[in-house]
Design an enzyme around this catalytic site. Structure first.
Site, PDB file in Angstrom:
ATOM      1  N   ALA A 387     -24.430  -6.887  10.193  1.00  0.00           N
ATOM      2  CA  ALA A 387     -25.366  -8.090   8.991  1.00  0.00           C
ATOM      3  C   ALA A 387     -26.459  -8.302  10.358  1.00  0.00           C
ATOM      4  O   ALA A 387     -26.341  -8.459  10.568  1.00  0.00           O
ATOM      5  CB  ALA A 387     -24.481  -9.357   9.110  1.00  0.00           C
ATOM      6  N   CYS A 388     -27.648  -7.845   8.912  1.00  0.00           N
ATOM      7  CA  CYS A 388     -28.762  -8.015   9.526  1.00  0.00           C
ATOM      8  C   CYS A 388     -29.276  -9.295   8.024  1.00  0.00           C
ATOM      9  O   CYS A 388     -29.048  -8.796   7.005  1.00  0.00           O
ATOM     10  CB  CYS A 388     -29.837  -7.345  10.366  1.00  0.00           C
ATOM     11  SG  CYS A 388     -29.684  -6.001   8.289  1.00  0.00           S
ATOM     12  N   ASP A 389     -31.032  -9.555   8.044  1.00  0.00           N
ATOM     13  CA  ASP A 389     -31.493 -10.065   7.097  1.00  0.00           C
ATOM     14  C   ASP A 389     -31.390  -9.406   5.440  1.00  0.00           C
ATOM     15  O   ASP A 389     -31.424  -9.911   4.825  1.00  0.00           O
ATOM     16  CB  ASP A 389     -32.877 -10.619   7.773  1.00  0.00           C
ATOM     17  CG  ASP A 389     -33.594 -11.268   6.360  1.00  0.00           C
ATOM     18  OD1 ASP A 389     -33.178 -12.225   6.031  1.00  0.00           O
ATOM     19  OD2 ASP A 389     -35.290 -11.351   6.610  1.00  0.00           O
TER      20      ASP A 389
END
Length: 586
Positions: A387-389
């Protein structure tokens, strides 16, 4: 008192990141539309590569209507799915028509506002709708709420936002005329490394840049955050003067950063030596000064910030200026970074630094080498999510690295990547995220197991994750083919707390099936919410019971593998509903 202040600071940073993520999250999924507009503009306007008077008529409507509507539709969808998207788009038409400037900022406001309004309506009235009137109420509610918001936008919000947009444009123009624009990079470069890069670029600079590009044919604002020069300078300095893992990994990172456009790859190198913030700031200021001095600019946003994407969006009269700004930014960043790296006698072992930091924090929390939350659940993992931005770029690269390791270990666990905003709370998920983004991710999925890393591409944690998963029994990662066992009662219904009728092509049948099951639930005194949703919009919710036709169940299971799925031959006249009711009563 010191710990409390730190917590407040972290909370404020998480809130800023969350706001920026929402802004950029409305733009990034639609970057293809901006690129299409940029290509059409670059080719067909009078001073384009291939002037064409007829095709050039596409430029204005796409800028004024298509792009803002895409943003509003996406913003509404982020708040309340398909219904929110429709109402958000209707509401945005009011501000679009009510203003003379392209209404990107207004679309960012009206899209989520429309989604929020229809969500509140559904929360208040969904359970009170009489059987058989669901479609009527749903259609008229979205239409009427969208109608009211469009009127409000036309008379109230559109003119105000239009005036603010003109003021901001005038302010940017004043900064440019005073030759102060390079100073913006003093703030932009550190903010990028704090994972606010998407928020700055797509939430602020892109909407303002579109305004300039519409009038002047190009805008330098598209280059302020996307300039790959400062990051390239950092990586070149480590390639030539670094030590250990930092030196050996930097050449590969250059390819990913400069050609692939994934700037997050150089963030850990800067964090390892905080003085390198000065290098990227100096490179950013020098690059922007060169851009402004030579008249650089792009037709549209370059995303990702790859040299390939930048050159594709470069007009003919700005090729030299754009390349010069990138080269100058790289050279200045390289020179400053070289001085900092050579003056530091400590070992520049990137992996050792990351491992030491991770282990120190883990020990402080009483954890083992793998810095994971909810570790008692580590043996129940059936999926891994990076999960990232934005859910692209760095997380996709990290997922690729771990996917290869998982495959070689024969674990058979799916490894995917996602934007933090799209995470769902799944106790069987192992979520890998960067330390800076952990607070936001844990709020979206508090029941999941988390592993925090500093660098998606080069973390020593990956081998430890694979070792732990290999040593412990994992969850059932390969679901058996769906059969009537799910209906006959062999499946676990105890976790179900809501029911979704999923459809691909048969929305009418899904609505009728939902009406039938609602009545049966009410007659049997069971309090389960029943909704209807397109299969494409399903979230992976372990507490959901998803009813679909047998032909569409496979697609539904791919969208929501953790849910309980009920495949039926006929949604309208199924004899299986009584069996579903019996299972829910147990």
């Amino acid at each position: 008192m010191e710990m409390q202040a730190t917590g407040q600071k972290g909370g404020l940073k998480a809130k800023v990141q969350r706001l920026g993520s929402h802004l950029s999250g409305m733009v990034m999924p639609n970057i293809g539309g901006f690129i299409a507009w940029g290509v059409i503009t670059a080719l067909f306007i009078p001073d384009g590569y291939i002037p064409n008077e007829q095709l050039a008529t596409l430029v204005g409507p796409m800028l004024s209507y298509l792009l803002p509507l895409l943003i509003a539709y996406t913003g509404g969808s982020m708040v309340h799915g398909q219904r929110g998207a429709v109402v958000g788009a209707i509401a945005a038409m009011g501000v679009i028509v009510g203003s003379e400037v392209p209404m990107f900022i207004g679309a960012m406001m009206m899209g989520p506002l429309g989604g929020w309004c229809i969500k509140k309506f559904d929360d208040a009235f969904q359970d009170k709708i009489k059987a058989g009137f669901e479609m009527l109420v749903n259609n008229f509610s979205s239409g009427l709420i969208g109608f009211v918001l469009a009127i409000v936008g036309f008379y109230a919000i559109g003119p105000v936002v239009g005036s603010l947009t003109n003021m901001m444009a005038a302010g940017v123009e004043a900064i440019i005329n005073m030759h102060l624009l390079p100073l913006a990079n003093i703030f932009i470069e550190p903010a990028k490394i704090l994972f606010l890069n998407n928020a700055i670029n797509h939430g602020i600079l892109t909407p303002l840049g579109i305004e300039q590009a519409a009038e002047a044919g190009k805008s330098v604002l598209f280059l302020l955050e996307a300039n790959p020069g400062p990051g390239l300078g950092i990586l070149l300095a480590f390639t030539l003067f670094g030590k250990g893992a930092a030196k050996s990994s930097a050449p590969g990172a250059i390819i990913i950063q400069f050609l692939g456009g994934i700037h997050e790859i150089y963030f850990p190198y800067v964090m390892m030596k905080p003085l390198l913030f000065l290098a990227v700031m100096a490179g950013g200021v020098a690059g922007t000064f060169t851009f402004q001095l030579l008249g650089a600019g792009l037709r549209a946003a370059a995303s990702p910030g790859s040299i390939i994407a930048i050159m594709a969006m470069t007009p003919p009269n700005a090729i030299f200026a754009n390349l010069a700004g990138i080269v100058v930014g790289c050279a200045v960043s390289f020179l400053v970074a070289m001085i900092i790296i050579k003056s530091d006698s400590k070992e520049d072992d990137l992996a050792a630094t990351q491992a030491a930091v991770a282990d120190a924090k883990a020990q402080a929390k009483g954890q083992g080498a793998v810095k994971a939350d909810n570790q008692e659940m580590f043996g129940n993992i059936n999926k891994i999510i990076f999960a990232c931005d934005a859910g692209m770029g760095s997380s996709a690269m990290g997922a690729s690295v771990l996917r290869d390791k998982v495959k070689k270990a024969g674990l058979g666990l799916p490894v995917s990547n996602s934007a933090i905003n799209n995470l769902s709370d799944d106790p069987n998920a192992l979520i890998v995220t960067q330390e800076e983004l952990h607070d936001r991710a844990s709020q979206k999925a508090p029941s999941a197991t988390f592993v925090q890393v500093e660098n998606f591409m080069n973390s020593p944690r990956y081998d430890e994750i694979v070792e732990r998963l290999s040593a412990e029994p994992t969850g059932d990662s390969t679901k058996k083919p769906l059969t009537d066992d799910v209906v006959e009662g062999l499946a676990d219904y105890s976790k179900v707390d809501h029911i979704i009728f999923g459809y691909d092509q048969t929305k009418g049948s899904a609505n009728m099936g939902a009406t039938i099951l609602k009545k049966l639930l009410k007659d049997n005194g069971l309090n389960y919410s029943v909704t209807v949703a397109s299969i494409d919009t399903l979230q992976d919710e372990p507490n959901a019971l998803i009813v679909t036709t047998k032909d569409e169940t496979v697609k539904a299971e791919q969208q929501a593998p953790s849910a309980t799925h009920v495949p039926l031959n006929d949604l309208v006249a199924s004899e299986k509903y009584d069996k579903v009711i019996q299972n829910l009563r147990k």
